[in-house]
Design an enzyme around this catalytic site. Structure first.
Site, short mmCIF file in Angstrom:
data_model
loop_
_atom_site.label_atom_id
_atom_site.label_comp_id
_atom_site.label_asym_id
_atom_site.label_seq_id
_atom_site.Cartn_x
_atom_site.Cartn_y
_atom_site.Cartn_z
N ASP A 113 0.83 -1.20 0.00
CA ASP A 113 0.00 0.00 0.00
C ASP A 113 0.87 1.26 0.00
OD1 ASP A 113 -2.11 -1.71 0.47
OD2 ASP A 113 -2.05 -1.37 2.64
N1 URA Z 1 -1.11 -5.95 4.04
C1 URA Z 1 -1.56 -4.68 4.07
O1 URA Z 1 -2.53 -4.37 4.75
N2 URA Z 1 -0.89 -3.76 3.35
C2 URA Z 1 0.21 -4.04 2.63
O2 URA Z 1 0.78 -3.15 2.00
C3 URA Z 1 0.65 -5.36 2.60
C4 URA Z 1 -0.03 -6.30 3.33
#
Ligand code: URA
Length: 237
Positions: A113
């Site tokens: 993310d």
């Molecule tokens: N899980 C999440 O919530 N975000 C990420 O970027 C990777 C795994």
């Protein structure tokens, strides 16, 4: 009656030479691997003197496919917060591919993310990307989640055993508290915002999320925004 060409008479480059060039080991090491039956070409155990065509043939070391392209490259990046995991962003936000060299062109393997930090691979090696992302390989990914509140043992157990999210039950995971409000969570699925949603579901929203391991790959020396090329040993792990 014409004789079939032996494998040594096929067109292409000598297997030993190709394997040494892509960094599997010295000529001597490579010869030992071939003699030990650990190298296959198109699914068949290779022999010394075999010839391969780097554009067509599938060469495996202990069952792991090797990229024979001269410019195959895989980077391990410590993604900083606020950088988007995409090859190009129409909104003009900074992207992970802008951090690594332009040539040869590489693509992120999976995604983190915008607000997540930590290890991310970028590669132009399709076989490598497939191995790392296909669910059948179940590659482990480990995260450090800084969460709100202090998770109870019951919450940790829920994280381990599986949580009903709106896209289904999560697979068993490893979860442990490693500090106040700090959880180490290891999963092998790759659903959208999975760690954030899992922690939220047990009442502990994530404040900061860092990926600390992908399969066997860890690197505590890479600072956010730094990257390095994987070694051939790492590519084969
Ligand atoms: N899980 C999440 O919530 N975000 C990420 O970027 C990777 C795994």
């Amino acid at each position: 009656m014409s004789e079939l060409p032996s494998i040594a008479d096929r067109e292409g480059e000598r297997l030993q030479k190709v394997l040494a060039r892509v960094g599997v080991g010295s000529r001597r090491v490579v010869e030992d691997l071939i003699a030990a039956g650990r190298i296959s070409v198109n699914g068949e155990i290779a022999i010394l003197g075999a010839r391969v065509q780097v554009d067509h043939d599938v060469v495996e070391v202990d069952g792991t496919q090797l990229s024979l392209k001269a410019d195959a490259v895989t980077y391990l990046l410590n993604k900083p917060r606020g950088v988007i995991t995409t090859a190009s962003d129409p909104q003009g936000r900074p992207t992970v591919v802008e951090i690594v060299p332009d040539e040869p062109r590489v693509y992120p393997v999976g995604r983190l993310d915008l607000d997540t930090e930590g290890l991310l691979l970028l590669t132009n090696d399709g076989a490598m990307a497939h191995r790392l992302t296909h669910p059948s390989f179940a590659i482990e990914k480990e995260y450090l989640a800084h969460v709100e509140g202090i998770p109870s043992r019951a919450s940790l157990r829920q994280l381990r055993e599986g949580i009903e999210l709106d896209d289904g039950l999560t697979a068993p995971a490893a979860a442990a508290t490693v500090g106040p409000g700090l959880i180490r969570l290891t999963i092998h699925e790759g659903r959208n915002r999975q760690v954030r949603r899992m922690c939220e579901a047990v009442g502990h929203p994530v404040r900061r999320l860092v990926r600390t391991r992908i399969g066997p790959l860890m690197d505590q020396r890479l600072k956010p925004g730094e990257f390095r090329r994987l070694t051939t040993e790492e590519v084969l792990e």
